[in-house]
Design a protein around this motif. Sequence first.
Motif, short mmCIF file in Angstrom:
data_model
loop_
_atom_site.label_atom_id
_atom_site.label_comp_id
_atom_site.label_asym_id
_atom_site.label_seq_id
_atom_site.Cartn_x
_atom_site.Cartn_y
_atom_site.Cartn_z
N ASP A 125 0.85 -1.19 0.00
CA ASP A 125 0.00 0.00 0.00
C ASP A 125 0.88 1.25 0.00
O ASP A 125 1.20 1.80 1.05
N GLU A 126 1.33 1.64 -1.20
CA GLU A 126 2.20 2.81 -1.38
C GLU A 126 3.50 2.67 -0.58
O GLU A 126 4.03 3.64 -0.08
N LEU B 184 -0.79 0.82 -5.55
CA LEU B 184 -1.36 -0.24 -4.72
C LEU B 184 -1.14 -1.58 -5.42
O LEU B 184 -1.49 -1.72 -6.60
N SER C 165 -0.92 -4.60 -10.05
CA SER C 165 -0.51 -3.29 -9.53
C SER C 165 -1.11 -2.17 -10.34
O SER C 165 -1.25 -2.27 -11.56
N LYS D 145 -3.67 3.52 -6.89
CA LYS D 145 -4.59 3.22 -5.79
C LYS D 145 -5.95 3.89 -6.00
O LYS D 145 -7.00 3.28 -5.80
N GLN E 175 -11.00 -5.07 -2.51
CA GLN E 175 -9.85 -5.91 -2.22
C GLN E 175 -10.21 -7.39 -2.37
O GLN E 175 -9.44 -8.17 -2.93
#
Length: 249
Positions: free
Chosen positions: A191-192, A199, A217, A220, A229
């Motif tokens: 997450d970054e 993301l 990837s 985000k 998710q």
Amino acid sequence: MNTQETVNSVVHAIKLLEQFHNGEGLRASEISKRIGVPRATTYRLLKTLMAHQLVIQGEDKKYRLTLRLLELGNAALSIPNLQQIVAPFLIELAELTGETGHFSIVDGYHVGYIAKKDSPNPFRMLSHVGWRGPLHATASGKILLAHAKSEYVDHVIGRGLEAFTANTITDPVQMKQEIANARENGFAIDDEEQSEGLLCHAVPVSLGEQIGALSVSGLKSRILQRLTQAEIISILQEKSMQITQKLGR
């Protein structure tokens, strides 16, 4: 392998080359201290590696790796048969998610990307086949660590956890918990942590005695508008199972 079967000079040369993992230039004295061999021996090793165009010395007297190693690395990572097998699944992954799909394996102390399918969207990943990324700051790297031997994980963490963004996990205890969570959940997330705004999700793929990583990837802000998710993980797990079946594992 029995240590008596190894050649000390080759072992020392490998250790020497491993000191350049951050792409930095190093002086002979620093290399000698890092690998624990006399300076005279280090100079002989460097001279030999220079003769074979594996390292070069700049005007600042520091040694650096050459593109010759990149050429050898790309050859090792090509794995054409595996690339051909995963290619159609990466295409499907990119089509289903609208983002970039990768297939990777452990490469030394890095995650090595051996296959990729770009997102159909304008923004694309700067990664490429043959790219080596940090194990601790990528979803693929974390899922590979989750299925690695504990001794290897300890060694990776012991080498230091470099910060790439404000989100990168650099605390060893927190990283071990992150790896344990990935093992338990069956997926990992970046997450970054390697690049701001990016993301990534990854799941394991059985390669027999080894484990590969299948990941998706993207931006985000974009990917979360299209998929949850749970949906991303479901798609990845389905493709992972199909790759495993194709490999006959």
